[in-house]
Design a protein around this motif. Structure first.
Motif, mmCIF file in Angstrom:
data_model
loop_
_atom_site.group_PDB
_atom_site.id
_atom_site.type_symbol
_atom_site.label_atom_id
_atom_site.label_comp_id
_atom_site.label_asym_id
_atom_site.label_seq_id
_atom_site.Cartn_x
_atom_site.Cartn_y
_atom_site.Cartn_z
ATOM 1 N N LEU A 170 59.503 19.307 -45.030
ATOM 2 C CA LEU A 170 60.689 19.630 -45.826
ATOM 3 C C LEU A 170 60.441 19.411 -47.309
ATOM 4 N N ASN A 171 59.520 18.522 -47.645
ATOM 5 C CA ASN A 171 59.173 18.354 -49.058
ATOM 6 C C ASN A 171 58.437 19.584 -49.576
ATOM 7 N N VAL A 172 57.592 20.169 -48.742
ATOM 8 C CA VAL A 172 56.915 21.407 -49.111
ATOM 9 C C VAL A 172 57.937 22.525 -49.295
ATOM 10 N N ALA A 173 58.953 22.554 -48.427
ATOM 11 C CA ALA A 173 59.998 23.568 -48.554
ATOM 12 C C ALA A 173 60.799 23.397 -49.837
ATOM 13 N N LEU A 174 60.925 22.153 -50.306
ATOM 14 C CA LEU A 174 61.716 21.880 -51.505
ATOM 15 C C LEU A 174 60.905 22.092 -52.782
ATOM 16 N N PHE A 175 59.654 21.619 -52.808
ATOM 17 C CA PHE A 175 58.854 21.639 -54.032
ATOM 18 C C PHE A 175 57.683 22.613 -53.994
ATOM 19 N N GLY A 176 57.305 23.086 -52.814
ATOM 20 C CA GLY A 176 56.074 23.834 -52.669
ATOM 21 C C GLY A 176 54.939 22.894 -52.293
ATOM 22 N N ASP A 177 53.808 23.465 -51.907
ATOM 23 C CA ASP A 177 52.661 22.660 -51.499
ATOM 24 C C ASP A 177 51.962 22.123 -52.736
ATOM 25 N N PRO B 41 64.650 28.466 -55.117
ATOM 26 C CA PRO B 41 64.832 29.922 -55.216
ATOM 27 C C PRO B 41 65.820 30.500 -54.221
ATOM 28 N N ASP B 42 66.009 29.840 -53.086
ATOM 29 C CA ASP B 42 66.940 30.347 -52.071
ATOM 30 C C ASP B 42 68.254 29.572 -52.024
ATOM 31 N N LEU B 43 68.208 28.295 -52.321
ATOM 32 C CA LEU B 43 69.380 27.433 -52.155
ATOM 33 C C LEU B 43 70.096 27.121 -53.459
ATOM 34 N N SER C 144 75.018 19.584 -51.667
ATOM 35 C CA SER C 144 73.571 19.390 -51.702
ATOM 36 C C SER C 144 73.043 18.861 -50.380
ATOM 37 N N HIS C 145 73.844 18.052 -49.696
ATOM 38 C CA HIS C 145 73.446 17.536 -48.389
ATOM 39 C C HIS C 145 73.290 18.680 -47.396
ATOM 40 N N GLU C 146 74.219 19.618 -47.429
ATOM 41 C CA GLU C 146 74.133 20.782 -46.547
ATOM 42 C C GLU C 146 72.928 21.640 -46.906
ATOM 43 N N LYS C 147 72.620 21.757 -48.189
ATOM 44 C CA LYS C 147 71.463 22.557 -48.616
ATOM 45 C C LYS C 147 70.155 21.913 -48.154
ATOM 46 N N ARG D 138 69.744 20.274 -45.481
ATOM 47 C CA ARG D 138 69.631 20.566 -44.046
ATOM 48 C C ARG D 138 69.092 21.971 -43.819
ATOM 49 N N LEU D 139 69.349 22.875 -44.759
ATOM 50 C CA LEU D 139 68.883 24.257 -44.622
ATOM 51 C C LEU D 139 67.402 24.410 -44.937
ATOM 52 N N LEU D 140 66.782 23.384 -45.520
ATOM 53 C CA LEU D 140 65.372 23.485 -45.861
ATOM 54 C C LEU D 140 64.507 23.740 -44.631
ATOM 55 N N SER D 141 64.970 23.299 -43.472
ATOM 56 C CA SER D 141 64.179 23.464 -42.256
ATOM 57 C C SER D 141 64.000 24.923 -41.872
ATOM 58 N N VAL D 142 64.837 25.808 -42.430
ATOM 59 C CA VAL D 142 64.730 27.229 -42.083
ATOM 60 C C VAL D 142 64.271 28.084 -43.260
ATOM 61 N N THR D 143 64.107 27.488 -44.434
ATOM 62 C CA THR D 143 63.684 28.282 -45.588
ATOM 63 C C THR D 143 62.179 28.469 -45.648
ATOM 64 N N GLY D 144 61.406 27.574 -45.000
ATOM 65 C CA GLY D 144 59.964 27.683 -45.074
ATOM 66 C C GLY D 144 59.421 27.143 -46.380
ATOM 67 N N ASP D 145 58.115 27.352 -46.588
ATOM 68 C CA ASP D 145 57.452 26.878 -47.804
ATOM 69 C C ASP D 145 58.082 27.527 -49.022
ATOM 70 N N ARG D 146 58.342 26.693 -50.033
ATOM 71 C CA ARG D 146 58.855 27.249 -51.284
ATOM 72 C C ARG D 146 57.880 28.278 -51.829
ATOM 73 N N SER D 147 58.372 29.471 -52.107
ATOM 74 C CA SER D 147 57.494 30.572 -52.517
ATOM 75 C C SER D 147 56.783 30.243 -53.816
ATOM 76 N N PRO D 148 55.443 30.489 -53.867
ATOM 77 C CA PRO D 148 54.703 30.259 -55.104
ATOM 78 C C PRO D 148 54.722 31.451 -56.042
ATOM 79 N N VAL D 149 55.636 32.415 -55.809
ATOM 80 C CA VAL D 149 55.678 33.605 -56.652
ATOM 81 C C VAL D 149 55.956 33.207 -58.097
ATOM 82 N N ARG D 150 55.192 33.764 -59.002
ATOM 83 C CA ARG D 150 55.304 33.380 -60.416
ATOM 84 C C ARG D 150 55.966 34.493 -61.207
#
Length: 279
Positions: free
Chosen positions: A133-140, A230-232, A262-265, A267-279
């Motif tokens: 979930l940290n990867v989903a929030l910040f990226g790898d 980017p999604d939340l 923010s608490h609900e957001k 919880r949604l990280l589990s379905v957003t996947g890796d934060r996109s590295p798109v620049r």
């Protein structure tokens, strides 16, 4: 290289670990004593065949990076890590002020935070481990190499690194990062890795030259952070910090007030996947 002793040491350490020790589910039909070889391989970021050949006294001499990865995967202590290197025919790594080896106790805590954004960071701002979930929030943040391993370097040289935080918060982050880097620099000296980062930033970033010249000492991030996803969208989170002074590392855990948006957001990280590295 003592192949027999190396293989025996790896086997005993693998069998001494339980799935729960590394954040893995046990499963109802599990009969294996300790961890399976494929589980250790996955935790160490290598193929099952490569790890198996070492434990079966086959294959080439493991490289130092591979041994360091195995030490992390098996949650070895510093003394056990050094023993592993000696068995494999290598000199033991220097025990620097800022290292990559994570204390097994801190690793056990991180492994139990699978449903929470959390990461382990050393004094140079290099992320060593992240939960999914940290990867989903910040990226790898473990994928970087060279000076870019440090958030201090990326912050002043890579515009993408700043997209994690609202623009209005950037000046404060710049001052804190410069202050934290100066604290490490003052301990390690100009010929250290911290000194290398400072020299590079002084040559590349006008903003860094300005905040560095201010000589601000002791600045820290507040426990409340604003993060843009980017999604939340915008999240307001609390950052709890657990210090491991023996390794000059910290465990950062990100939570939000229960019932808040923010608490609900989070919880949604589990379905957003890796934060996109798109620049």
């Amino acid at each position: 290289m003592d192949r027999a002793q190396l293989a025996d040491f790896l086997r005993t350490r693998r069998e001494a670990l339980q799935p729960e020790d590394v954040g893995l589910p046990r499963g109802a039909r599990r009969r294996t004593r300790g961890l399976r070889r494929e589980e250790v391989a996955a935790l160490s970021g290598m193929s099952t065949d490569y790890y198996t050949r070492i434990e079966q006294q086959r294959g080439p001499q493991p490289s130092e990076p591979m041994l360091a990865a195995i030490a992390r995967g098996l949650h070895l202590s510093l003394e056990e890590r050094d023993h592993l290197f000696r068995l494999a025919g290598h000199n033991t790594p220097r025990r620097e002020l800022v290292g990559d080896h994570v204390n097994p106790g801190i690793m056990r805590i991180l492994d139990r935070l699978a449903d929470t954004p959390a990461q382990i960071v050393n004094a140079l701002g290099e992320t060593l481990r992240q939960t999914r979930l940290n990867v989903a929030l910040f990226g790898d943040e473990t994928r970087y190499t060279g000076l870019d391993r440090s958030i201090y370097h990326r912050w002043f040289t890579d515009p993408y690194a700043r997209r994690v935080y609202p623009e209005a918060d950037h000046p404060r982050h710049s001052r804190v990062f410069a202050s934290q880097l100066r604290a490490v620099y003052s301990k390690q000296g100009a010929d250290s890795r911290a000194g290398e980062i400072v020299d590079a930033l002084l040559a590349q970033s006008e903003e860094f030259r300005t905040v560095w010249a201010a000589h601000e000492i002791g600045m820290v991030h507040t426990s409340q952070k604003r993060i843009t996803h980017p999604d939340l969208g915008l999240l307001e989170v609390h950052c709890q910090v657990l210090h491991d002074d023996t390794q000059s590392q910290v465990l950062l855990v990100f939570t939000a007030t229960p019932g808040s948006e923010s608490h609900e957001k989070l919880r949604l990280l589990s379905v957003t996947g890796d934060r996109s590295p798109v620049r």
